[in-house]
Design an enzyme around this catalytic site. Structure first.
Site, PDB file in Angstrom:
ATOM      1  N   LYS A  47       0.705  -1.113   0.017  1.00  0.00           N
ATOM      2  CA  LYS A  47      -0.091  -0.355   0.686  1.00  0.00           C
ATOM      3  C   LYS A  47       0.882   1.079   0.135  1.00  0.00           C
ATOM      4  O   LYS A  47       1.269   1.212   0.805  1.00  0.00           O
ATOM      5  CB  LYS A  47      -0.549   0.051   1.045  1.00  0.00           C
ATOM      6  CG  LYS A  47      -1.587   1.652   1.353  1.00  0.00           C
ATOM      7  CD  LYS A  47      -1.855   1.674   2.572  1.00  0.00           C
ATOM      8  CE  LYS A  47      -2.058   3.181   3.198  1.00  0.00           C
ATOM      9  NZ  LYS A  47      -2.027   4.055   2.233  1.00  0.00           N
ATOM     10  N   GLY A  90       7.007   4.629   8.762  1.00  0.00           N
ATOM     11  CA  GLY A  90       5.445   5.409   9.163  1.00  0.00           C
ATOM     12  C   GLY A  90       6.402   5.903  10.233  1.00  0.00           C
ATOM     13  O   GLY A  90       7.090   6.345  11.203  1.00  0.00           O
ATOM     14  N   SER A  91       4.619   6.660  10.744  1.00  0.00           N
ATOM     15  CA  SER A  91       5.153   7.498  12.493  1.00  0.00           C
ATOM     16  C   SER A  91       5.035   6.841  13.618  1.00  0.00           C
ATOM     17  O   SER A  91       3.971   5.361  12.973  1.00  0.00           O
ATOM     18  CB  SER A  91       3.984   8.605  12.462  1.00  0.00           C
ATOM     19  OG  SER A  91       2.199   7.374  12.385  1.00  0.00           O
ATOM     20  N   THR A  92       5.577   7.471  14.847  1.00  0.00           N
ATOM     21  CA  THR A  92       5.481   6.087  15.892  1.00  0.00           C
ATOM     22  C   THR A  92       4.564   5.523  16.400  1.00  0.00           C
ATOM     23  O   THR A  92       3.518   4.145  16.636  1.00  0.00           O
ATOM     24  CB  THR A  92       6.512   6.074  16.596  1.00  0.00           C
ATOM     25  OG1 THR A  92       7.366   6.740  16.464  1.00  0.00           O
ATOM     26  CG2 THR A  92       6.401   5.634  17.939  1.00  0.00           C
ATOM     27  N   GLU A  93       3.423   6.189  16.075  1.00  0.00           N
ATOM     28  CA  GLU A  93       1.854   5.972  16.429  1.00  0.00           C
ATOM     29  C   GLU A  93       1.393   4.660  16.006  1.00  0.00           C
ATOM     30  O   GLU A  93       0.945   4.202  16.908  1.00  0.00           O
ATOM     31  CB  GLU A  93       0.828   7.756  16.931  1.00  0.00           C
ATOM     32  CG  GLU A  93       1.134   8.637  17.416  1.00  0.00           C
ATOM     33  CD  GLU A  93       2.306   8.805  18.394  1.00  0.00           C
ATOM     34  OE1 GLU A  93       3.367   8.776  18.791  1.00  0.00           O
ATOM     35  OE2 GLU A  93       2.309   7.678  19.604  1.00  0.00           O
ATOM     36  N   GLY A 108       3.200   3.286  14.464  1.00  0.00           N
ATOM     37  CA  GLY A 108       4.053   1.699  14.299  1.00  0.00           C
ATOM     38  C   GLY A 108       2.686   0.998  15.566  1.00  0.00           C
ATOM     39  O   GLY A 108       2.742   0.268  15.537  1.00  0.00           O
ATOM     40  N   GLU A 121       9.807   0.228  11.054  1.00  0.00           N
ATOM     41  CA  GLU A 121      10.601   1.497  10.701  1.00  0.00           C
ATOM     42  C   GLU A 121      10.340   3.343  10.522  1.00  0.00           C
ATOM     43  O   GLU A 121       8.991   3.726  10.063  1.00  0.00           O
ATOM     44  CB  GLU A 121      11.096   1.416   9.442  1.00  0.00           C
ATOM     45  CG  GLU A 121      12.944   2.406   9.792  1.00  0.00           C
ATOM     46  CD  GLU A 121      12.464   3.284   8.532  1.00  0.00           C
ATOM     47  OE1 GLU A 121      12.094   4.277   9.628  1.00  0.00           O
ATOM     48  OE2 GLU A 121      12.185   3.409   7.634  1.00  0.00           O
ATOM     49  N   CYS A 143      12.834  10.286   8.186  1.00  0.00           N
ATOM     50  CA  CYS A 143      13.202  10.057   9.392  1.00  0.00           C
ATOM     51  C   CYS A 143      13.559  10.305  10.457  1.00  0.00           C
ATOM     52  O   CYS A 143      14.517  10.236  11.655  1.00  0.00           O
ATOM     53  CB  CYS A 143      12.215   8.486   9.271  1.00  0.00           C
ATOM     54  SG  CYS A 143      13.288   7.507   8.042  1.00  0.00           S
ATOM     55  N   GLU A 199       9.189  15.065  16.906  1.00  0.00           N
ATOM     56  CA  GLU A 199       9.319  14.901  15.511  1.00  0.00           C
ATOM     57  C   GLU A 199       8.668  15.911  14.086  1.00  0.00           C
ATOM     58  O   GLU A 199       7.258  16.284  14.689  1.00  0.00           O
ATOM     59  CB  GLU A 199       9.357  13.628  14.823  1.00  0.00           C
ATOM     60  CG  GLU A 199       9.977  13.300  13.469  1.00  0.00           C
ATOM     61  CD  GLU A 199       9.499  11.696  12.671  1.00  0.00           C
ATOM     62  OE1 GLU A 199       8.417  11.514  13.277  1.00  0.00           O
ATOM     63  OE2 GLU A 199      10.742  10.387  11.817  1.00  0.00           O
TER      64      GLU A 199
HETATM   65  P1  NDP Z   1       1.536   7.306   9.018  1.00  0.00           P
HETATM   66  O1  NDP Z   1       2.692   6.856   9.645  1.00  0.00           O
HETATM   67  O2  NDP Z   1       0.000   7.990   9.071  1.00  0.00           O
HETATM   68  O3  NDP Z   1       2.018   6.882   7.527  1.00  0.00           O
HETATM   69  C1  NDP Z   1       3.028   5.822   7.181  1.00  0.00           C
HETATM   70  C2  NDP Z   1       1.838   4.931   6.069  1.00  0.00           C
HETATM   71  O4  NDP Z   1       1.007   4.340   6.775  1.00  0.00           O
HETATM   72  C3  NDP Z   1       0.730   5.385   5.546  1.00  0.00           C
HETATM   73  O5  NDP Z   1       0.642   4.736   4.032  1.00  0.00           O
HETATM   74  C4  NDP Z   1      -0.477   5.516   5.733  1.00  0.00           C
HETATM   75  O6  NDP Z   1      -1.780   5.557   4.765  1.00  0.00           O
HETATM   76  C5  NDP Z   1      -0.660   4.126   6.811  1.00  0.00           C
HETATM   77  N1  NDP Z   1      -1.250   4.491   7.063  1.00  0.00           N
HETATM   78  C6  NDP Z   1      -1.636   5.377   8.434  1.00  0.00           C
HETATM   79  N2  NDP Z   1      -2.539   5.031   9.291  1.00  0.00           N
HETATM   80  C7  NDP Z   1      -2.828   3.602   9.394  1.00  0.00           C
HETATM   81  C8  NDP Z   1      -3.351   2.559  10.187  1.00  0.00           C
HETATM   82  N3  NDP Z   1      -4.221   2.890  11.492  1.00  0.00           N
HETATM   83  N4  NDP Z   1      -3.172   1.094   9.602  1.00  0.00           N
HETATM   84  C9  NDP Z   1      -2.436   1.041   8.435  1.00  0.00           C
HETATM   85  N5  NDP Z   1      -1.783   1.828   7.814  1.00  0.00           N
HETATM   86  C10 NDP Z   1      -1.809   3.230   8.183  1.00  0.00           C
HETATM   87  O7  NDP Z   1       2.609   9.117   8.698  1.00  0.00           O
HETATM   88  P2  NDP Z   1       1.919  10.339   7.796  1.00  0.00           P
HETATM   89  O8  NDP Z   1       1.950  10.282   6.217  1.00  0.00           O
HETATM   90  O9  NDP Z   1       0.336  10.787   8.489  1.00  0.00           O
HETATM   91  O10 NDP Z   1       2.803  11.054   8.574  1.00  0.00           O
HETATM   92  C11 NDP Z   1       2.357  11.772  10.462  1.00  0.00           C
HETATM   93  C12 NDP Z   1       4.143  11.765  10.282  1.00  0.00           C
HETATM   94  O11 NDP Z   1       4.212  10.362  10.414  1.00  0.00           O
HETATM   95  C13 NDP Z   1       4.770  13.239  10.473  1.00  0.00           C
HETATM   96  O12 NDP Z   1       4.049  14.340  10.620  1.00  0.00           O
HETATM   97  C14 NDP Z   1       6.297  12.457  10.586  1.00  0.00           C
HETATM   98  O13 NDP Z   1       6.509  12.809  11.815  1.00  0.00           O
HETATM   99  C15 NDP Z   1       5.922  10.768  10.591  1.00  0.00           C
HETATM  100  N6  NDP Z   1       6.513   9.768   9.435  1.00  0.00           N
HETATM  101  C16 NDP Z   1       7.226   9.151   9.291  1.00  0.00           C
HETATM  102  C17 NDP Z   1       7.997   8.894   8.767  1.00  0.00           C
HETATM  103  C18 NDP Z   1       9.066   7.596   8.532  1.00  0.00           C
HETATM  104  O14 NDP Z   1      10.209   7.564   7.414  1.00  0.00           O
HETATM  105  N7  NDP Z   1       9.628   7.339   9.937  1.00  0.00           N
HETATM  106  C19 NDP Z   1       7.539   8.401   7.333  1.00  0.00           C
HETATM  107  C20 NDP Z   1       6.526   8.951   6.962  1.00  0.00           C
HETATM  108  C21 NDP Z   1       5.957  10.053   8.130  1.00  0.00           C
HETATM  109  P3  NDP Z   1      -2.087   6.618   4.344  1.00  0.00           P
HETATM  110  O15 NDP Z   1      -1.202   7.126   3.233  1.00  0.00           O
HETATM  111  O16 NDP Z   1      -3.142   6.510   3.571  1.00  0.00           O
HETATM  112  O17 NDP Z   1      -2.837   7.717   5.371  1.00  0.00           O
END
Ligand code: NDP
Length: 804
Positions: free
Chosen positions: A191, A244-247, A249, A266, A300, A397
């Site tokens: 995805k 993606g985000s820690t929350e 994760g 990650e 990140c 972050e």
């Molecule tokens: P998210 O963690 O929300 O998104 C990352 C991925 O996970 C996207 O594909 C998202 O889909 C998907 N996703 C979101 N919620 C769920 C869920 N409950 N179950 C399964 N998949 C999910 O990051 P955001 O894009 O909202 O960014 C928010 C913050 O996260 C940023 O400001 C940054 O601080 C941090 N971040 C960190 C990253 C890293 O590489 N460590 C990368 C991106 C963000 P969709 O795009 O459709 O919402």
């Protein structure tokens, strides 16, 4: 006008990259379906969503918005393909992967432009960094596909993998996920992020061009609440890989708890960028530009906390402000642009909110004098000084081009400040004194440490976090283990009752009483073991003990009933013993040999204890003791042999992939094999320099408590092994929820495994659980080896460039 003046006044002319080929491709498509089984499919809901260009807010194209029905279809396509792909010979998989790498290179310019349009990152970065790294990742993993049988004997693919990627490096994250997965024979449902699906869809076309078998790679676009959620919860998905985000994760950890799905995460970071006073400050300035203004700071591992030695702080900050004044923000497709657009208006708002919060908390904001473009989502490079280490901008972050600067005086203070975060993804260290830099690197809690460089990546060098930055590695050999599991696990059966005798064993020898005991029926001398905490035997806080019954149902003795407070004390003692990590491997090996030596002289006594607790015969009990001795020897041998490797990434320099201890590891021992099960877990943990809080089997705890004296007489430093007896699930829950426990191994019931995985999400501690399935502890493959050692370490990659 002289040359000097010309240099001062010369303006950049525009250097736009042509986007017509990509625009034509977008027009031709109008809207994209889902890529399932190598076909383009309409989403079941008939819904589409827009992907926009962050540099001007205009719509680029429509992409399908999938629902859970589409995820079902993609997972079943992947499952079908898995049957053949998992059996496809190594060389054949390697050829497909090589073909993918070649196609990516052929489309490199196209992909660079498309990525810049969809994400807003500068063409300089997509062209010179993102896309070359994508191709490299596929080439590198084509190599692992070729070598899988030879290099990973006894392992097989996990199955269907759900992969969820973020928007900050859309195609690169796709490559990091897909390449190792398919190299190891898995099939994939990926995805892409909501904001940046387009390069993944172009990649789907590349998959078709390369002729990959249908269903090996499936790409499903859509909302997190639909696609992400359905993938995470899907019963036929064997692993989730998430960036993606820690929350998010953490929520994925909770929803997959107990399901048996493998999980790699990650997550976020707040990485320190440490500058010692002897560093070359001009290089440092360029380093900072790469650390925090690369990809608009939406990285990140961005070096978002500048920690500078006090005596050079003013000089460095002045140089930095001068450099910031010269940075150029604007059209991502202009080749002379340093900083492109922020990915979306909502991400921009979040940056603005955190910056306003920083000012409100009293930090001083500095931004260059020039203004950003009015159209699109842009934010200027920003520097905060006068920042308190506890303030939100120093802890949260920001994920934008915002740097916070703080000062330190001594190297010790630098390390302390660097580690003052819940994250642990990366760190940069700048110093011309390599001794100081290499001395500092192991003190920083981070998965990657860059010395006199920053944000460098390569497929050969694993990437991933410590602490709440997640677990699992991407890249390197260590990254492959995220996509395989030991072959023997396929035939694992649910756990047997601890008292059940192994099949074919009928002998049930009685514990021989001496004739004297028989004649006089001597009353036993009470010997209720206490708890073992900080090298001392201590009474349980509760003041209660629990009765231990023998295999015949008769009382065999008592053990202390540990509680939450005892676990707390044990964790504290384990932390106090953290110097164990600095003991030389030779020294740790000597102590493990000494433990074996002391156990060997009491083997009859230990065998008798096993017989009493399990009802097994003498031969079998002795076999358990002998295997335990051999196991102790194995881990003593491995202490100085499971050492990490040196990588040669494509640069002048090396990456040292160090195996570092994780910290305090909780160990919940299995019921079967009371001695062997316990030592098989404790020995690798301490061999690798961790300290332990162990909970022995509640039905057969006495073999573990008998070890107190062995440990006490084997030179094992106080607090390295702590043992708390009592009710297993209750104590395991306390360990799972304890914020200061770094990892937890649990070998009990399926319910307990779920509870441990759920509870551990709060501080993202690493878990290793058996989901209630049985492991043959006597077996040298199932009961010992690298699987145990890998779970005892985390890999830190230290990048050391060299040359003048
Ligand atoms: P998210 O963690 O929300 O998104 C990352 C991925 O996970 C996207 O594909 C998202 O889909 C998907 N996703 C979101 N919620 C769920 C869920 N409950 N179950 C399964 N998949 C999910 O990051 P955001 O894009 O909202 O960014 C928010 C913050 O996260 C940023 O400001 C940054 O601080 C941090 N971040 C960190 C990253 C890293 O590489 N460590 C990368 C991106 C963000 P969709 O795009 O459709 O919402």
């Amino acid at each position: 006008m002289n040359v000097m003046e010309l240099f001062e006044t010369m303006e950049y002319g525009p250097a736009p990259e042509a986007a017509n080929t990509v625009q034509t491709w977008l027009k031709e498509h109008e809207r994209f379906g889902l890529f399932i089984e190598n076909q383009w499919i309409e989403p079941a809901s008939g819904q589409y969503m827009e992907s926009t260009n962050p540099a001007n807010g205009k719509a680029l194209v429509q992409v399908a918005s999938a629902s859970s029905a589409d995820v079902d279809a993609a997972v079943s396509a992947a499952r079908k393909a898995f049957k053949t792909w998992s059996k496809t010979p190594d060389h054949v998989r390697a050829r497909y992967m090589y073909a993918l790498a070649r196609q990516i290179q052929k489309h490199a310019r196209f992909l660079s432009v498309l990525e810049s349009l969809d994400n807003g990152k500068s063409i300089r970065e997509t062209r010179d960094i993102d896309i070359p790294l994508v191709a490299r990742h596929f080439y590198y993993h084509a190599g692992w596909a070729q070598l899988m049988k030879r290099e990973l004997p006894g392992y097989e693919p996990v199955g269907v993998v759900g992969q969820i990627i973020p928007w900050n490096f859309p195609l690169l994250m796709l490559a990091w996920k897909i390449a190792p997965a398919i190299a190891m024979g898995n099939t994939v449902v990926l995805k892409p992020a909501r904001y940046t699906p387009l390069t993944a869809l172009k990649f789907a076309e590349i998959v078709q061009e390369a002729g990959l078998p249908a269903g090996v790679i499936n790409i499903v676009t859509g909302e997190a609440s639909q696609v992400g959620d359905a993938l995470v919860k899907h019963p036929d998905v064997n692993k989730i890989a998430f960036t993606g985000s820690t929350e998010v994760g953490r929520s994925i950890r909770r929803s997959t708890a107990g399901s048996g799905k493998k999980l790699s995460l990650e997550l976020g970071g707040k990485s320190p960028f440490i500058v010692f006073d002897d560093a070359d400050l001009d290089s440092v300035v360029e380093g900072v530009v790469d650390a925090i203004w690369f990809n608009q700071g939406q990285v990140c591992c961005a070096g978002s906390r500048l920690l500078v030695q006090e005596n050079v702080a003013e000089r460095l900050l002045n140089k930095l402000r001068a450099r910031m004044e010269r940075l150029r923000v604007g059209d991502p497709l202009d080749k002379g642009i340093d900083i492109g657009a922020i990915v979306s208006p909502s991400q921009l708002q979040e940056i603005e909110r955190l910056v306003a919060q920083g000012e409100a908390e009293g930090a001083e904001k500095w931004q260059p004098s020039w203004a950003c473009p009015n159209e699109g989502s842009f934010f200027p490079p920003t520097l905060f000084t006068n920042v308190s280490p506890a303030s939100s901008i120093a802890q949260v972050e920001i994920f934008g081009p915002v740097l916070v600067a703080m000062t330190f005086r001594t190297p010790a203070e630098a390390a302390q400040l660097a580690n003052n975060t819940r994250y642990g993804l990366a760190a940069s260290i700048w110093s011309d004194n390599i001794n100081l830099a290499l001395d500092t690197a192991p003190k920083i809690q981070a998965g990657s440490v860059w010395i006199n460089c920053t944000n460098v990546f390569d497929a050969s060098s694993g990437f991933g976090g410590y602490r709440e930055s997640g677990y699992g590695r991407e890249g390197g050999k260590e990254g492959l283990y995220e996509y395989v599991h030991p072959s023997w696990e396929a035939s694992q059966v649910p756990e047997k009752s601890p008292r059940t005798r192994p099949q074919g064993v009928t002998e049930n020898e009685e514990v021989a009483n001496t004739s004297e005991e028989a004649e006089f029926a001597l009353p036993a001398i009470d010997r209720t073991p206490k708890l073992f905490i900080g090298g001392k035997q201590v009474r349980p806080d509760s003041g209660y003990s629990l009765s231990v019954k023998g295999a015949d149902g008769k009382p065999l003795g008592e053990v202390g009933e540990g509680n939450r407070k005892d676990i707390r004390n044990a964790v504290e003692a384990a932390h106090a013993a953290s110097k164990w990590a600095n003991a030389t491997p030779h020294n740790r090996a000597q102590i493990l040999y000494y433990i074996a030596e002391n156990l060997a002289v009491r083997e009859e006594e230990f065998a008798r204890r096993i017989m009493q607790q399990t009802g097994r015969g003498r031969k079998e009990a002795l076999q358990e003791v002998h295997t335990t001795l051999s196991r102790l020897f194995s881990y003593a041998a491995w202490t100085d042999k499971f050492e990490g490797v040196i990588h040669r990434p494509p640069m002048r320099g090396v990456t040292l992939a160090m195996h570092e201890p994780i910290g305090v590891i909780g160990v919940v021992a299995p019921d079967e094999y009371p001695l062997l099960g316990f030592i098989s877990l404790v020995a690798p943990v301490i061999a690798m320099g961790n300290t332990v809080v162990a909970i022995p089997s509640p039905t057969a705890p006495l073999s573990a408590t008998d070890c107190y004296q062995i440990f006490e007489t084997s030179d094992l430093p106080a607090g390295v092994v702590n043992i708390v007896t009592g009710e297993r699930e209750g104590l395991a829950k306390v360990l799972a929820e304890h914020e200061d426990v770094d990892a937890l191994w649990y070998f009990g019931s399926a319910r307990g495994a779920k509870m441990v995985e759920e509870g551990s999400a709060s501080n993202m501690k690493r878990t290793w659980v058996n989901y209630g399935r049985q492991r043959d502890w006597l077996d040298p493959i199932q009961g010992e080896g690298e699987e145990f050692l890998r779970a005892s370490v985390q890999v830190k990659n230290i990048w050391v460039p060299y040359g003048e």
